[in-house]
Design a protein around this motif. Structure first.
Motif, PDB file in Angstrom:
ATOM      1  N   SER A 220       0.830  -1.208   0.000  1.00  0.00           N
ATOM      2  CA  SER A 220       0.000   0.000   0.000  1.00  0.00           C
ATOM      3  C   SER A 220       0.865   1.259   0.000  1.00  0.00           C
TER       4      SER A 220
ATOM      5  N   SER B 115       0.318   3.770  -3.071  1.00  0.00           N
ATOM      6  CA  SER B 115      -0.129   5.139  -2.803  1.00  0.00           C
ATOM      7  C   SER B 115       0.846   6.149  -3.409  1.00  0.00           C
TER       8      SER B 115
ATOM      9  N   SER C  83      -0.082   9.085  -6.254  1.00  0.00           N
ATOM     10  CA  SER C  83      -0.151  10.410  -5.631  1.00  0.00           C
ATOM     11  C   SER C  83       0.211  11.551  -6.573  1.00  0.00           C
TER      12      SER C  83
ATOM     13  N   ALA D 278      -4.581   8.082   0.574  1.00  0.00           N
ATOM     14  CA  ALA D 278      -4.849   6.854  -0.179  1.00  0.00           C
ATOM     15  C   ALA D 278      -5.516   5.879   0.782  1.00  0.00           C
TER      16      ALA D 278
ATOM     17  N   ILE E  95      -6.807   0.924  -0.178  1.00  0.00           N
ATOM     18  CA  ILE E  95      -6.093   0.561  -1.408  1.00  0.00           C
ATOM     19  C   ILE E  95      -6.350  -0.897  -1.767  1.00  0.00           C
TER      20      ILE E  95
ATOM     21  N   GLU F 212     -11.766   1.782  -2.849  1.00  0.00           N
ATOM     22  CA  GLU F 212     -10.496   2.502  -2.910  1.00  0.00           C
ATOM     23  C   GLU F 212     -10.704   3.969  -3.265  1.00  0.00           C
TER      24      GLU F 212
ATOM     25  N   ILE G 137      -8.077   7.422  -3.763  1.00  0.00           N
ATOM     26  CA  ILE G 137      -6.753   8.034  -3.716  1.00  0.00           C
ATOM     27  C   ILE G 137      -6.916   9.454  -4.234  1.00  0.00           C
TER      28      ILE G 137
END
Length: 152
Positions: free
Chosen positions: A41, A45, A49, A116, A119, A124, A126
């Motif tokens: 994760s 992430s 990002s 995030a 995930i 999910e 993000i």
């Protein structure tokens, strides 16, 4: 001898997850250690990002005590600007909203935060916004496993 495995139910064994002690024993005993690729994760992430993937640091959990926590957040933001390094950290799910509030209060409004959450799960999410934008945004991350990433 017998082959032994370390498996994690979520994440990557020995990376922000139990397992490092078992691997350390195997290394000490000169036993072969074969890492296998699995979901992380932290890396997932970072990938989603939009932040610096060449220089980043995983900080684990930040202090719980308010004064120490704010001090640590300010140190991490300073590293973002001084070194261009993405700062990645986690929080106990029931304190996620407090984390976002502390970041909004302690950091510059143009500093960006990616949250995030959940995930690789069906829900999910993000999302990367400036802290000024987070201050005006509705969100619900209570009781949701999340990774926090800070960058300029």
């Amino acid at each position: 001898g017998y082959a032994t495995g370390v498996i994690s139910e979520a994440g990557c064994p020995a990376v922000a997850d139990p397992g490092a002690d078992v691997v350390a024993i195997a290394q000490r005993e000169h036993l072969p250690v074969v890492p296998l690729v699995g979901p992380s994760s932290i890396l997932m992430s970072l990938m989603a990002s939009g932040f610096n993937g060449q220089s980043f640091a995983f900080q684990g959990y930040l202090p719980i005590e308010a004064g120490e926590r704010i001090k640590r957040i300010k140190q991490l933001e300073q590293r973002v600007y001084a070194e261009g390094q993405t700062q990645i950290f986690i929080e106990t799910p029931y304190r996620n909203h407090k984390m976002i509030e502390d970041l909004v209060r302690s950091c510059r409004p143009h500093t960006r935060l990616c949250v995030a959450a959940d995930i690789s799960c069906p829900d999910e999410s993000i999302r990367t916004l400036s802290l000024g934008e987070w201050a005006k945004t509705k969100y619900d991350y209570q009781k949701t496993p999340a990774i926090f990433l800070l960058y300029k």
